[in-house]
Enzyme design. Structure first.
Site, PDB file in Angstrom:
ATOM      1  N   LEU A  33     -32.393  13.797  19.870  1.00  0.00           N
ATOM      2  CA  LEU A  33     -33.344  12.696  20.064  1.00  0.00           C
ATOM      3  C   LEU A  33     -33.980  12.768  21.437  1.00  0.00           C
ATOM      4  O   LEU A  33     -33.318  13.132  22.414  1.00  0.00           O
ATOM      5  CB  LEU A  33     -32.606  11.356  19.948  1.00  0.00           C
ATOM      6  CG  LEU A  33     -32.141  10.952  18.550  1.00  0.00           C
ATOM      7  CD1 LEU A  33     -31.109   9.845  18.634  1.00  0.00           C
ATOM      8  CD2 LEU A  33     -33.328  10.484  17.717  1.00  0.00           C
ATOM      9  N   LYS A  65     -26.510   3.667  19.149  1.00  0.00           N
ATOM     10  CA  LYS A  65     -26.344   5.107  19.324  1.00  0.00           C
ATOM     11  C   LYS A  65     -24.888   5.360  19.705  1.00  0.00           C
ATOM     12  O   LYS A  65     -24.465   5.097  20.833  1.00  0.00           O
ATOM     13  CB  LYS A  65     -27.280   5.630  20.420  1.00  0.00           C
ATOM     14  CG  LYS A  65     -27.244   7.147  20.524  1.00  0.00           C
ATOM     15  CD  LYS A  65     -28.314   7.656  21.465  1.00  0.00           C
ATOM     16  CE  LYS A  65     -28.415   9.159  21.450  1.00  0.00           C
ATOM     17  NZ  LYS A  65     -27.190   9.844  21.833  1.00  0.00           N
ATOM     18  N   TYR A  76       0.840  -1.196   0.000  1.00  0.00           N
ATOM     19  CA  TYR A  76       0.000   0.000   0.000  1.00  0.00           C
ATOM     20  C   TYR A  76       0.878   1.251   0.000  1.00  0.00           C
ATOM     21  O   TYR A  76       0.652   2.192  -0.769  1.00  0.00           O
ATOM     22  CB  TYR A  76      -0.919  -0.005   1.237  1.00  0.00           C
ATOM     23  CG  TYR A  76      -1.741   1.252   1.365  1.00  0.00           C
ATOM     24  CD1 TYR A  76      -2.973   1.365   0.728  1.00  0.00           C
ATOM     25  CD2 TYR A  76      -1.258   2.349   2.089  1.00  0.00           C
ATOM     26  CE1 TYR A  76      -3.720   2.528   0.818  1.00  0.00           C
ATOM     27  CE2 TYR A  76      -1.994   3.521   2.180  1.00  0.00           C
ATOM     28  CZ  TYR A  76      -3.219   3.606   1.551  1.00  0.00           C
ATOM     29  OH  TYR A  76      -3.951   4.758   1.629  1.00  0.00           O
ATOM     30  N   ASP A  77       1.905   1.239   0.844  1.00  0.00           N
ATOM     31  CA  ASP A  77       2.787   2.410   0.939  1.00  0.00           C
ATOM     32  C   ASP A  77       3.440   2.725  -0.406  1.00  0.00           C
ATOM     33  O   ASP A  77       3.594   3.886  -0.777  1.00  0.00           O
ATOM     34  CB  ASP A  77       3.878   2.176   1.989  1.00  0.00           C
ATOM     35  CG  ASP A  77       3.286   2.199   3.396  1.00  0.00           C
ATOM     36  OD1 ASP A  77       2.134   2.671   3.534  1.00  0.00           O
ATOM     37  OD2 ASP A  77       3.961   1.732   4.329  1.00  0.00           O
ATOM     38  N   CYS A 129      -2.357  -8.737  60.442  1.00  0.00           N
ATOM     39  CA  CYS A 129      -1.494  -9.470  61.371  1.00  0.00           C
ATOM     40  C   CYS A 129      -0.193  -8.744  61.684  1.00  0.00           C
ATOM     41  O   CYS A 129       0.574  -9.200  62.530  1.00  0.00           O
ATOM     42  CB  CYS A 129      -1.197 -10.869  60.838  1.00  0.00           C
ATOM     43  SG  CYS A 129      -0.150 -10.863  59.377  1.00  0.00           S
ATOM     44  N   LYS A 163     -36.182   3.906  15.153  1.00  0.00           N
ATOM     45  CA  LYS A 163     -36.749   4.855  14.196  1.00  0.00           C
ATOM     46  C   LYS A 163     -37.920   4.221  13.458  1.00  0.00           C
ATOM     47  O   LYS A 163     -37.891   3.024  13.171  1.00  0.00           O
ATOM     48  CB  LYS A 163     -35.687   5.258  13.156  1.00  0.00           C
ATOM     49  CG  LYS A 163     -34.462   5.920  13.771  1.00  0.00           C
ATOM     50  CD  LYS A 163     -33.390   6.248  12.741  1.00  0.00           C
ATOM     51  CE  LYS A 163     -32.213   6.935  13.432  1.00  0.00           C
ATOM     52  NZ  LYS A 163     -31.039   7.118  12.560  1.00  0.00           N
ATOM     53  N   CYS A 170      -2.207 -15.439  59.135  1.00  0.00           N
ATOM     54  CA  CYS A 170      -2.816 -14.109  59.071  1.00  0.00           C
ATOM     55  C   CYS A 170      -4.340 -14.251  59.144  1.00  0.00           C
ATOM     56  O   CYS A 170      -4.946 -14.926  58.308  1.00  0.00           O
ATOM     57  CB  CYS A 170      -2.390 -13.419  57.782  1.00  0.00           C
ATOM     58  SG  CYS A 170      -3.278 -11.889  57.455  1.00  0.00           S
ATOM     59  N   GLU A 183     -30.706   1.106  15.448  1.00  0.00           N
ATOM     60  CA  GLU A 183     -29.268   1.301  15.216  1.00  0.00           C
ATOM     61  C   GLU A 183     -28.612   1.526  16.558  1.00  0.00           C
ATOM     62  O   GLU A 183     -29.275   1.966  17.495  1.00  0.00           O
ATOM     63  CB  GLU A 183     -29.042   2.567  14.375  1.00  0.00           C
ATOM     64  CG  GLU A 183     -29.517   2.451  12.955  1.00  0.00           C
ATOM     65  CD  GLU A 183     -29.969   3.798  12.402  1.00  0.00           C
ATOM     66  OE1 GLU A 183     -29.513   4.840  12.918  1.00  0.00           O
ATOM     67  OE2 GLU A 183     -30.783   3.800  11.479  1.00  0.00           O
TER      68      GLU A 183
HETATM   69  S1  IVH Z   1     -30.574  10.003  14.439  1.00  0.00           S
HETATM   70  C1  IVH Z   1     -33.216  13.351  13.922  1.00  0.00           C
HETATM   71  N1  IVH Z   1     -29.132   7.867  14.787  1.00  0.00           N
HETATM   72  O1  IVH Z   1     -27.313  11.142  18.936  1.00  0.00           O
HETATM   73  C2  IVH Z   1     -32.534  12.184  14.457  1.00  0.00           C
HETATM   74  N2  IVH Z   1     -28.515   9.837  15.947  1.00  0.00           N
HETATM   75  O2  IVH Z   1     -28.966  12.486  20.935  1.00  0.00           O
HETATM   76  C3  IVH Z   1     -31.255  12.503  15.096  1.00  0.00           C
HETATM   77  N3  IVH Z   1     -26.504   9.607  17.309  1.00  0.00           N
HETATM   78  O3  IVH Z   1     -27.153  14.325  17.535  1.00  0.00           O
HETATM   79  C4  IVH Z   1     -30.164  11.658  14.732  1.00  0.00           C
HETATM   80  N4  IVH Z   1     -26.107   7.506  16.819  1.00  0.00           N
HETATM   81  O4  IVH Z   1     -25.226  12.719  17.045  1.00  0.00           O
HETATM   82  C5  IVH Z   1     -29.303   9.157  15.108  1.00  0.00           C
HETATM   83  N5  IVH Z   1     -27.917   5.904  14.979  1.00  0.00           N
HETATM   84  C6  IVH Z   1     -28.100   7.188  15.299  1.00  0.00           C
HETATM   85  C7  IVH Z   1     -27.215   7.866  16.169  1.00  0.00           C
HETATM   86  C8  IVH Z   1     -27.471   9.208  16.472  1.00  0.00           C
HETATM   87  C9  IVH Z   1     -25.688   8.557  17.499  1.00  0.00           C
HETATM   88  C10 IVH Z   1     -26.331  10.927  17.954  1.00  0.00           C
HETATM   89  C11 IVH Z   1     -26.453  12.086  17.010  1.00  0.00           C
HETATM   90  C12 IVH Z   1     -27.505  12.990  17.590  1.00  0.00           C
HETATM   91  C13 IVH Z   1     -27.560  12.516  19.009  1.00  0.00           C
HETATM   92  C14 IVH Z   1     -28.935  12.776  19.584  1.00  0.00           C
END
Ligand code: IVH
Length: 703
Positions: free
Chosen positions: A102, A139, A55-56, A439, A318, A459, A137
């Site tokens: 959120l 977070k 790669y390098d 002890c 979601k 002990c 998903e």
């Molecule tokens: S959705 C409108 N999905 O969490 C929906 N946010 O507390 C907002 N975050 O500012 C974003 N993983 O930085 C979404 N799978 C995910 C996420 C995610 C992390 C963060 C994002 C947002 C914050 C809200």
């Protein structure tokens, strides 16, 4: 790959490529495509197909070519990820559509309430018997960024800021290897590459990278970051992009913002589509139609969060279909169509009031933190482990410091590090006391050991710990004999050797504080029942160094009784499968002590079983029919390579074993995959046999 090989051969033959202008342009294009392809393999898919030196060579050839022909330089070249001049301040960027945050859910009920609100909000569009599709998903706990691509090229990267206006961090984002500088035309289903597309996601630091990065900082005398999130934030918001370039940042996308051009119609299809354009997205995403399944899924993740190499602080749920998302809209700063199930926090800061030392069963002296009580993840913590003297010295932890305390799952809370900025000058350094607090013997440090030890054989503190261990769930499992009673029995002088337990009378117990007829009888029954425990439990209970449950089982496989084991020489012991020289020496040394041999005699005379029972015999002695899995209890942790968790569970159950979610006194085996969670530590603390995937496969094959 053909192209890569051909280019490498060409470079081998011609050395640095100083071609004429036309050839140079063609070669630069090929090299960029090939380097980009390998960047993606390496950084996004984590599956490189060429070696680092190869790669390098490609990368350096491209850079040499661009230097020789400056007219060929373009900002999308993979060579352009590093730096530029520092800025005085970041420019502001107004987001065309706000970046929302959120709402949070803290338990299953919050999730169900959210689901009900969504269904109500969609009443006109979704019939009562129609499923509402949801996607989940992880977070990620990092920083939100919006990446705007024009004609597939990264044009602007911006931080979230206050949601309306962020900062232009384009030059910094370009240095992050997993941020694509160009999008690939998506293959397969879905719309073509839009003219303009905003990709939203999180910049973060992997935990493994964070630890190594902090070590580098400490080694050169800089203060370490408190957690990966702070490290990511500090690294991304650098005015000098060459500093960002040196930081091990990653990016994962979780959605899109405004687009000029068609986009898919659901959240899950969008992430798949982004992935096909070379945008990294988390593999940990699922789809659901049933809110109960979502709740179970989220709750399960609380234990599994440590299996990932990145900090996650929850699961985002979601509504999957964009048309429904639009119909639901947003309230204040958060959409109605999404919710974050938040895991309990695991870190907090508090004051380190004092450092005390505890004497363990082997005589190891363990420093322990006395803390101003603090709430972490639903419990109040006032004590935490400090591991050993080196741990304290390496981190310069002082009495009186403000410290970060972490609690993960059931694991004992630990002091992570001090916050030196919070010092007032009244903090005092700590050193290991010279004498055992129990002890009064000298405390010594043995060669090659991280711990200091009290070596006294009489002990009292060591004996109390031994008694507790002997009665514990991995050994003789005597109901009602916990640490409090162990202290009482030892301090009252009723039990000064393990065998004294089997000589206890009811009158003696009734004289103790808090004992009435029933409690005394229950304890005596428990002690009596323990006489019939299998030999490996007795052997585990004796507290011989290096002899946990696994070693005890191996020893019992090899010797039919405790007496026979006592006769074995050091050499004989080393021939046993899985017994190394250190363990062999420890066993032989233990039996060489006259008092220990006497203890074995006394236990036997008092009716304690010292013989191997048929179920403990090695498989061959049972005619090869016994399955090591039948009747055994397994716990799985981490990601397995060759099978899913579900498949592993089925394989165990088919062979008569069972699988539980957490490590307990009944656990026989822990199967560990990649990035194991806190369960691994719990298993190690309980001396549960830990199998890697290879050993697990062998066990399945045997059964
Ligand atoms: S959705 C409108 N999905 O969490 C929906 N946010 O507390 C907002 N975050 O500012 C974003 N993983 O930085 C979404 N799978 C995910 C996420 C995610 C992390 C963060 C994002 C947002 C914050 C809200």
């Amino acid at each position: 790959m053909e192209r890569t090989r051909a280019l490498l051969r060409q470079l081998d033959q011609n050395g640095a490529p100083y071609a004429d202008a036309e050839e140079a342009a063609a070669l630069a294009r090929q090299l960029r495509e090939v380097v980009r392809f390998h960047d993606r393999k390496y950084y996004v898919e984590d599956a490189p197909v060429i070696t680092d030196p190869e790669y390098d060579r490609l990368f350096h050839a491209l850079r040499a070519l661009e230097e020789a022909h400056p007219e060929l330089e373009t900002p999308e070249s993979p060579t352009q990820r590093v730096g530029g001049e520092p800025l005085d301040a970041f420019e502001k960027v107004a987001h065309p559509e706000p970046l929302l945050s959120l709402s949070n859910a803290f338990d299953g009920q919050d999730l169900r309430d959210w689901y009900t609100r969504c269904r109500q909000g969609l009443a006109g569009r979704l019939a009562d018997d129609e499923p509402l599709r949801m996607s989940t998903e992880v977070k990620l706990d990092g920083l939100a960024v919006a990446l705007t691509y024009e004609e597939g090229r990264l044009a602007v990267a911006a931080t979230r800021g206050d949601g309306q206006v962020g900062e232009n961090i384009t030059r910094n984002a370009r240095t992050i290897r997993t941020v694509p500088l160009r999008l690939a035309a998506p293959t397969g289903e879905g719309p073509p590459l839009p003219e303009r597309l905003e990709v939203r996601g999180e910049v973060f630091m992997r935990r493994s990278q964070f630890d190594a990065f902090n070590e580098r900082l400490t080694a050169r005398g800089d203060a370490p970051f408190a957690n990966p999130r702070n490290a990511a934030a500090g690294s991304l918001r650098q005015l000098d992009p060459t500093i960002t370039a040196e930081r091990p940042l990653s990016f994962l996308a979780y959605g899109i913002g405004p687009a000029t051009g068609a986009v898919p119609s659901t959240q899950s299809a969008t992430l798949d589509w982004l992935s096909r354009m070379g945008v990294p997205v988390s593999a940990r995403r699922e789809r659901f139609v049933d809110i109960d399944a979502v709740v179970a899924f989220c709750e399960n993740w609380v234990d599994d969060r440590d299996t990932l190499d990145m900090e996650i602080d929850g699961i985002v749920v979601k509504v999957n279909r964009f048309a429904y998302q639009e119909a639901l809209g947003a309230i204040a700063k958060a959409p109605r169509w999404a919710i974050a199930y938040k895991f309990p926090a695991r870190e907090a800061t508090t004051t380190l009031r004092d450092i005390e030392v505890n004497v363990g069963r082997t005589g190891a002296i363990k420093p322990e933190a006395v803390l101003a009580p603090v709430h972490i993840g639903g419990v109040t913590v006032s004590q935490a482990t400090l591991h050993n003297a080196d741990y304290i010295a390496d981190r310069d932890i002082r009495i009186g410091d403000t410290v970060i305390v972490k609690r993960a799952g059931d694991v004992i809370p630990q002091v992570v590090r001090p916050i030196p900025e919070a010092r007032t000058g009244s903090e005092s350094p700590w050193s290991m006391p010279a004498r055992c607090p129990s002890c009064g013997s000298d405390i010594v440090r043995l060669p090659d050991e991280a711990d200091y030890f009290c070596l006294a054989s009489d002990c009292p503190a060591q004996f109390i710990r031994l008694l507790e261990h002997f009665a514990g769930r991995s050994a003789m499992d005597i109901e009602g004999l916990g640490s409090k009673l162990a202290v009482l029995l030892a301090e009252e002088g009723l039990v000064t050797r393990l065998s004294d337990l089997y000589d206890l009378s009811k009158d003696e117990l009734l004289a103790l504080e808090g004992f009435a007829e029933k409690k005394a009888q229950n304890l005596l029954d428990g002690i009596e029942a323990s006489k019939q425990q299998p030999l490996h439990r007795l052997l585990t209970g004796l507290g011989i160094r290096h002899v946990g449950r696994d070693v005890a089982l191996r020893l019992v496989h090899a010797f039919p009784s405790l007496e026979a084991l006592g006769e074995a020489s050091h050499e004989m012991l080393t021939t046993i499968d899985g017994i190394g020289p250190v363990t062999a020496e420890s066993v032989a040394d233990w039996f060489a002590v006259a008092e220990n041999r006497e203890l074995v005699e006394d236990l036997k005379a008092l009716g304690v079983n010292t013989k191997r029972q048929p179920a403990e015999a090695p498989p061959e002695a049972q005619g090869g029919t016994a399955s090591p899995i039948a009747g055994a209890t397994f716990v799985l942790t981490g990601a397995l390579e060759n099978r899913t968790r579900k498949e592993a569970k089925e394989a165990i159950e088919q062979r008569g074993g069972n699988v539980t979610g957490s490590v307990s006194g009944n656990t026989d085996y822990l199967v560990r995959g990649a990035n194991p969670g806190s369960k691994l530590q719990q298993a190690q603390e309980r001396d549960v046999t830990v199998l890697d995937e290879e050993a697990f496969t062998r066990l399945l094959d045997q059964a």
